[in-house]
Design a protein around this motif. Structure first.
Motif, short mmCIF file in Angstrom:
data_model
loop_
_atom_site.label_atom_id
_atom_site.label_comp_id
_atom_site.label_asym_id
_atom_site.label_seq_id
_atom_site.Cartn_x
_atom_site.Cartn_y
_atom_site.Cartn_z
N ASN A 40 -17.71 -30.66 19.23
CA ASN A 40 -17.65 -32.01 19.77
C ASN A 40 -17.18 -33.02 18.73
O ASN A 40 -16.42 -33.93 19.06
CB ASN A 40 -19.01 -32.42 20.33
CG ASN A 40 -19.35 -31.70 21.61
OD1 ASN A 40 -18.49 -31.10 22.26
ND2 ASN A 40 -20.61 -31.73 21.99
N ILE A 41 -17.63 -32.87 17.50
CA ILE A 41 -17.19 -33.77 16.43
C ILE A 41 -15.69 -33.61 16.18
O ILE A 41 -14.96 -34.60 16.05
CB ILE A 41 -17.99 -33.52 15.14
CG1 ILE A 41 -19.43 -33.99 15.33
CG2 ILE A 41 -17.35 -34.20 13.93
CD1 ILE A 41 -20.38 -33.54 14.24
N ILE A 42 -15.23 -32.38 16.14
CA ILE A 42 -13.80 -32.12 15.94
C ILE A 42 -12.99 -32.73 17.08
O ILE A 42 -11.97 -33.39 16.85
CB ILE A 42 -13.52 -30.61 15.80
CG1 ILE A 42 -14.11 -30.08 14.49
CG2 ILE A 42 -12.02 -30.31 15.87
CD1 ILE A 42 -14.13 -28.57 14.38
N ALA A 43 -13.44 -32.52 18.32
CA ALA A 43 -12.72 -33.06 19.48
C ALA A 43 -12.67 -34.59 19.43
O ALA A 43 -11.64 -35.20 19.73
CB ALA A 43 -13.38 -32.59 20.77
N ALA A 44 -13.78 -35.23 19.04
CA ALA A 44 -13.80 -36.69 18.95
C ALA A 44 -12.84 -37.18 17.86
O ALA A 44 -12.13 -38.18 18.05
CB ALA A 44 -15.22 -37.16 18.67
N LEU B 5 -8.13 -42.06 26.76
CA LEU B 5 -7.81 -41.60 28.11
C LEU B 5 -9.01 -41.59 29.03
O LEU B 5 -8.89 -41.85 30.22
CB LEU B 5 -7.22 -40.18 28.05
CG LEU B 5 -5.84 -40.06 27.41
CD1 LEU B 5 -5.43 -38.58 27.36
CD2 LEU B 5 -4.83 -40.87 28.19
N TYR B 6 -10.18 -41.28 28.51
CA TYR B 6 -11.35 -41.11 29.35
C TYR B 6 -12.32 -42.26 29.24
O TYR B 6 -13.50 -42.10 29.44
CB TYR B 6 -12.05 -39.78 29.02
CG TYR B 6 -11.15 -38.61 29.24
CD1 TYR B 6 -10.78 -38.23 30.52
CD2 TYR B 6 -10.62 -37.90 28.17
CE1 TYR B 6 -9.93 -37.18 30.73
CE2 TYR B 6 -9.77 -36.84 28.37
CZ TYR B 6 -9.44 -36.47 29.66
OH TYR B 6 -8.59 -35.43 29.87
N ARG C 140 -7.78 -39.76 16.34
CA ARG C 140 -6.52 -39.75 15.59
C ARG C 140 -5.31 -39.83 16.50
O ARG C 140 -4.33 -40.51 16.19
CB ARG C 140 -6.43 -38.49 14.72
CG ARG C 140 -7.38 -38.54 13.55
CD ARG C 140 -7.30 -37.31 12.71
NE ARG C 140 -8.24 -37.39 11.61
CZ ARG C 140 -8.34 -36.49 10.67
NH1 ARG C 140 -7.55 -35.43 10.68
NH2 ARG C 140 -9.21 -36.62 9.71
N LEU C 141 -5.35 -39.14 17.62
CA LEU C 141 -4.24 -39.22 18.57
C LEU C 141 -4.10 -40.64 19.12
O LEU C 141 -2.99 -41.15 19.26
CB LEU C 141 -4.43 -38.23 19.72
CG LEU C 141 -4.22 -36.77 19.38
CD1 LEU C 141 -4.61 -35.89 20.56
CD2 LEU C 141 -2.78 -36.50 18.98
#
Length: 101
Positions: free
Chosen positions: A69-73, A88-89, A78-79
């Motif tokens: 979850n930390i990596i995804a956040a 987006l969400y 960054r994107l």
């Protein structure tokens, strides 16, 4: 399962996508085997050592989930920074009030 979860932790730490996918497949395979054992024998009686290993696997899986979850956040942040796009969400304002009504 503990070995696979440890491999997943190492893959997450190294951001090794191929290894992450591989450990996901390994976890799915092992869960299928565990489910098959439970279905064939009903609810098997577990000794104290098995219970402690299951508890360790549960804790390690939770740590790995939090790291994912930390990596995804971080990737999302960054994107968004690179593209200048809003999240987006993101929940629109007033949406929570409409859900309560």
């Amino acid at each position: 399962m503990l070995a696979v979860l440890e491999e997943e932790r190492q893959a997450l730490a190294g951001l090794d996508l191929d290894a992450i996918v591989g450990t996901t497949r390994d976890k799915d395979r092992l869960c299928g085997r565990i489910d098959a054992l439970g279905d064939a024998a009903g609810a098997p009686e577990l000794d104290e050592e098995c219970r402690s290993m299951l508890d360790a696997a549960r804790r390690l899986n939770e740590v790995n989930r939090q790291v994912r979850n930390i990596i995804a956040a971080n990737v999302s942040r960054r994107l968004n920074a690179l593209t200048g796009s809003p999240q987006l969400y993101r929940i629109p304002k007033g949406y929570a009030a409409m859900a309560r009504a």
